[in-house]
Scaffold this motif. Structure first.
Motif, PDB file in Angstrom:
ATOM      1  N   MET A   1       0.822  -1.201   0.000  1.00 30.86           N
ATOM      2  CA  MET A   1       0.000   0.000   0.000  1.00 30.86           C
ATOM      3  C   MET A   1       0.862   1.259   0.000  1.00 30.86           C
ATOM      4  N   GLU A   2       1.902   1.293   0.828  1.00 32.90           N
ATOM      5  CA  GLU A   2       2.765   2.475   0.892  1.00 32.90           C
ATOM      6  C   GLU A   2       3.564   2.652  -0.401  1.00 32.90           C
ATOM      7  N   VAL A   3       3.971   1.535  -1.009  1.00 33.52           N
ATOM      8  CA  VAL A   3       4.680   1.612  -2.286  1.00 33.52           C
ATOM      9  C   VAL A   3       3.790   2.281  -3.336  1.00 33.52           C
ATOM     10  N   GLU A   4       2.511   1.930  -3.343  1.00 32.13           N
ATOM     11  CA  GLU A   4       1.586   2.536  -4.298  1.00 32.13           C
ATOM     12  C   GLU A   4       1.411   4.033  -4.025  1.00 32.13           C
ATOM     13  N   ARG A   5       1.390   4.410  -2.746  1.00 29.90           N
ATOM     14  CA  ARG A   5       1.247   5.842  -2.416  1.00 29.90           C
ATOM     15  C   ARG A   5       2.435   6.640  -2.949  1.00 29.90           C
ATOM     16  N   VAL A   6       3.634   6.135  -2.734  1.00 29.58           N
ATOM     17  CA  VAL A   6       4.822   6.857  -3.196  1.00 29.58           C
ATOM     18  C   VAL A   6       4.930   6.798  -4.715  1.00 29.58           C
ATOM     19  N   THR A   7       4.543   5.684  -5.323  1.00 29.54           N
ATOM     20  CA  THR A   7       4.520   5.610  -6.783  1.00 29.54           C
ATOM     21  C   THR A   7       3.590   6.697  -7.330  1.00 29.54           C
ATOM     22  N   GLY A   8       2.449   6.892  -6.680  1.00 23.40           N
ATOM     23  CA  GLY A   8       1.523   7.957  -7.070  1.00 23.40           C
ATOM     24  C   GLY A   8       2.142   9.329  -6.923  1.00 23.40           C
ATOM     25  N   LEU A   9       2.900   9.542  -5.844  1.00 20.25           N
ATOM     26  CA  LEU A   9       3.575  10.833  -5.647  1.00 20.25           C
ATOM     27  C   LEU A   9       4.619  11.072  -6.732  1.00 20.25           C
ATOM     28  N   GLU A  10       5.317  10.028  -7.128  1.00 19.21           N
ATOM     29  CA  GLU A  10       6.295  10.166  -8.215  1.00 19.21           C
ATOM     30  C   GLU A  10       5.576  10.565  -9.511  1.00 19.21           C
ATOM     31  N   GLN A  11       4.423   9.971  -9.769  1.00 22.27           N
ATOM     32  CA  GLN A  11       3.662  10.329 -10.967  1.00 22.27           C
ATOM     33  C   GLN A  11       3.139  11.756 -10.880  1.00 22.27           C
ATOM     34  N   GLU A  12       2.714  12.157  -9.687  1.00 20.59           N
ATOM     35  CA  GLU A  12       2.274  13.546  -9.489  1.00 20.59           C
ATOM     36  C   GLU A  12       3.419  14.511  -9.742  1.00 20.59           C
ATOM     37  N   ARG A  13       4.635  14.090  -9.445  1.00 14.34           N
ATOM     38  CA  ARG A  13       5.809  14.943  -9.639  1.00 14.34           C
ATOM     39  C   ARG A  13       5.926  15.368 -11.099  1.00 14.34           C
ATOM     40  N   ILE A  14       5.634  14.437 -12.004  1.00 17.10           N
ATOM     41  CA  ILE A  14       5.684  14.782 -13.428  1.00 17.10           C
ATOM     42  C   ILE A  14       4.683  15.899 -13.727  1.00 17.10           C
ATOM     43  N   GLN A  15       3.465  15.760 -13.230  1.00 22.48           N
ATOM     44  CA  GLN A  15       2.460  16.806 -13.444  1.00 22.48           C
ATOM     45  C   GLN A  15       2.915  18.135 -12.837  1.00 22.48           C
TER      46      GLN A  15
END
Length: 171
Positions: A1-15
């Motif tokens: 679950m935490e890996v998915e949260r940080v993966t999402g933050l990395e994707q948000e970083r692109i935006q």
């Protein structure tokens, strides 16, 4: 679950890079952040945010060519390769870099505390690709590259891999 949260933050970083979203950088980068640029400089949070928001650097497209996310308790390490195209001081560029991001869970909130970016020379991509362990997620769709483009990006541009606003683009 935490890996998915940080993966999402990395994707948000692109935006955040594409939109120059100051709020994202302020909310997700730790006050004690240390960033090592591909030019060998160390930056703190304020310096990094100022560079990311620089109006003379226009990020047109950005994607992860590789994204490996590994959890170690309250620390998550993200490694990968990024591709970016854009214009720096009105000069077009296309760059690719390897990166390492360190995220720490502080009172239930993930914050990026460190990052390091290294340039990749033309022809270094194949020789530097590492095969991640099967237990290491590589991105949203089983290792597929994640790409987002700004509304001003032209569809005819060739993508030759990148970083994000980690380091000043070089033409």
């Amino acid at each position: 679950m935490e890996v998915e949260r940080v993966t999402g933050l990395e994707q948000e970083r692109i935006q955040a890079d594409l939109k120059k979203d100051k709020r994202w950088f302020e909310n997700n980068l730790a006050e004690d952040l240390t960033s090592a640029t591909s030019e060998g400089r160390l930056e703190n949070k304020a310096q990094l945010v100022a560079r990311c928001l620089d109006p003379t650097d226009i990020v047109e497209s950005e994607k992860y060519d590789e994204l490996n996310v590994r959890a170690y308790g309250d620390v998550i390490i993200v490694t990968g390769m990024l591709s970016e195209t854009g214009k720096g001081n009105n000069v077009p560029y296309s760059i690719q870099r390897r990166f390492t991001d360190v995220w720490v869970n502080r009172a239930g909130m993930w914050q990026q505390v460190a990052m390091h970016v290294s340039p990749i020379g033309a022809g270094d991509v194949a020789s530097q690709s590492a095969t991640p362990a099967t237990s290491q997620p590589r991105g949203a769709k089983g290792g597929a590259a994640l790409e987002l483009q700004s509304p001003t990006a032209t569809q005819s541009r060739q993508l030759t891999p990148r970083p994000t606003a980690f380091a000043s683009p070089t033409p």
